[in-house]
Design an enzyme around this catalytic site. Structure first.
Site, mmCIF file in Angstrom:
data_model
loop_
_atom_site.group_PDB
_atom_site.id
_atom_site.type_symbol
_atom_site.label_atom_id
_atom_site.label_comp_id
_atom_site.label_asym_id
_atom_site.label_seq_id
_atom_site.Cartn_x
_atom_site.Cartn_y
_atom_site.Cartn_z
ATOM 1 N N ARG A 218 -0.709 13.780 -10.241
ATOM 2 C CA ARG A 218 0.120 13.421 -11.392
ATOM 3 C C ARG A 218 0.442 14.641 -12.241
ATOM 4 N NH1 ARG A 218 -3.024 8.303 -11.090
ATOM 5 N NH2 ARG A 218 -4.643 9.140 -12.449
ATOM 6 N N ASP A 256 7.569 -1.812 -10.962
ATOM 7 C CA ASP A 256 6.400 -2.468 -10.378
ATOM 8 C C ASP A 256 6.697 -3.954 -10.290
ATOM 9 O OD1 ASP A 256 3.321 -1.338 -9.959
ATOM 10 O OD2 ASP A 256 3.426 -3.517 -10.157
ATOM 11 N N ASP A 305 4.108 5.521 -4.490
ATOM 12 C CA ASP A 305 2.646 5.409 -4.370
ATOM 13 C C ASP A 305 2.277 3.936 -4.205
ATOM 14 O OD1 ASP A 305 -0.108 5.776 -4.526
ATOM 15 O OD2 ASP A 305 -0.120 5.761 -6.717
ATOM 16 N N CYS A 345 -3.079 5.272 0.581
ATOM 17 C CA CYS A 345 -4.470 5.133 0.134
ATOM 18 C C CYS A 345 -5.319 4.369 1.142
ATOM 19 C CB CYS A 345 -4.525 4.442 -1.230
ATOM 20 S SG CYS A 345 -3.837 2.771 -1.242
#
Length: 401
Positions: A218, A256, A305, A345
């Site tokens: 970030r 989102d 992400d 991830c």
């Protein structure tokens, strides 16, 4: 309290001790002599782990009901039965704290990362004077009270929260619970990152309340976005986008599909004086990418992400296709000369395969790209050198033509 005054012995089968003797911290159930006596040992018990020739290896936590049956916590052929005690845990915590203080100026980081810090099964995240603890194995569960005592001695936090809702606990035969274990929460916990103060909710939020693993990424993206426009897909509570605005980005669109996350991101933007440059959109990741392409929107920096696409090995083929599709859609939205950040991830996705699918997606978008930086989790997420599967995070920053 765990009694470590005497320990039962678990023995590796003949021909199955080379890997553990060579430094690997796990012994699998099919590598151990699981006779009637071993099967009677309660899950989570500390045991002596020995080779087939009876030479001791060290002390481990043991759960015969799981594939990873023994996890070494102390490798020593001379360890006494009571070696794993409160003083031992304090020593491990102080070592973990010393490592973090070399990299972080403020107390916002992952303090303990399981085997990476010699404390298998434990995760501890630190939010100033609040610590959030996860005990993800039966062995960690048995040591929890000792660990909390040690944590009180080392840090004396105002509050310790047990966030024991990980799916790994079910594999270990443990129930789930979330509770305040010690102290009191006088002020709402927060994570302070690159000048932005983020409210976190370790009792009801995702994971322990924050994702410290992408801290360094970030910071890098914030520098790249300075003076430009940014798109933060799967923004969660806005860590990437708001850090970029704080660093001087002209604008950031945060996307989102979870309204509570967006609501928190908006609140954080207002509280930090960043609302003027922030735009928020509730949408699915791929739907948002398609809609923005149709709107002919372009951004100097695009961040993709997503949550894990591969929860298990059987998901890998479909997940790799999803990463290719994501890279293609995100690359389409990057301005010429701009940057794409994309991450995975999932520990089930190998770095080489991930990189290949990202490259194919960029090519499918008709773009040329070069990898500028490739990384993983930060230094507060140390990885045991013989446990590459615990290095779950991988990410790329690419410059696109």
């Amino acid at each position: 309290m765990t009694d470590t005054s005497s320990l039962p012995t678990i023995t590796l089968l003949a021909g199955h001790d080379r890997r553990v003797s060579g430094g690997h911290p796990w012994a699998y159930s099919n590598e151990l002599r699981l006779d009637a006596e071993a099967k009677a040992i309660p899950p989570g018990t500390l045991v002596r782990l020995s080779r087939a020739d009876s030479k001791p290896i060290g002390i481990a936590t043991f759960n015969r009901n799981t594939l990873i049956a023994a996890r070494l916590i102390l490798r020593s052929d001379t360890a006494r039965p009571g070696a794993v005690n409160r003083a031992f845990l304090e020593t491990r915590l102080r070592a973990a704290l010393s490592l973090r203080e070399r990299f972080f100026d403020a107390p916002y980081y992952r303090l303990v990362h399981a085997e990476g810090d010699g404390l298998p099964g434990f995760i501890i995240d630190r939010y100033g004077d609040t610590c959030v603890v996860q005990a993800n194995t039966a062995g960690a569960e048995r040591l929890t009270e000792l660990l909390l005592d040690a944590l009180d001695t080392v840090l004396a936090p105002a509050a310790i929260i047990l966030r024991n809702d990980s799916p790994y606990r079910e594999l270990e035969g443990l129930t789930k619970e979330i509770r305040l274990a010690r102290g009191a929460i006088a002020t709402p916990p927060e994570a302070v990152e690159f000048g932005v103060r983020h409210g976190v909710d370790p009792l009801d939020g995702q994971k322990t309340g924050w994702f410290f693993d992408l801290h360094e990424a970030r910071g890098l993206i914030a520098r790249l976005a300075r003076g430009g426009t940014m798109l933060d897909l799967c923004c969660h509570t806005g860590a990437f986008g708001l850090s970029a605005l704080k660093a001087g980005a002209k604008s950031a669109l945060l996307v989102d599909r979870a309204q509570p996350a967006l609501t928190q991101a908006e609140a954080t933007a207002r509280a930090n004086g960043l609302a003027a440059g922030a735009e928020f959109r509730r949408a699915d990741l791929f739907d948002a990418a398609n809609a923005l392409a149709a709107e002919e929107r372009r951004f100097d920096v695009v961040v993709a992400d997503p949550p894990s696409f591969a929860k298990s090995r059987k998901d890998v083929p479909q997940a790799l296709k999803a990463y290719r599709k994501l890279a293609q859609g995100a690359a389409t939205l990057v301005s010429p000369g701009g940057f794409l950040f994309i991450a995975s991830c999932s520990h089930n996705i190998e770095t080489e395969s991930f990189t290949t699918e990202v490259a194919r997606g960029i090519a499918n978008a008709g773009r040329e790209g070069r990898i500028i930086v490739a990384g993983g989790a930060g230094p507060d997420h140390p990885v045991h050198p013989l446990l590459p599967e615990t290095g779950y995070l991988k990410w790329l920053v690419l410059a696109l033509d």
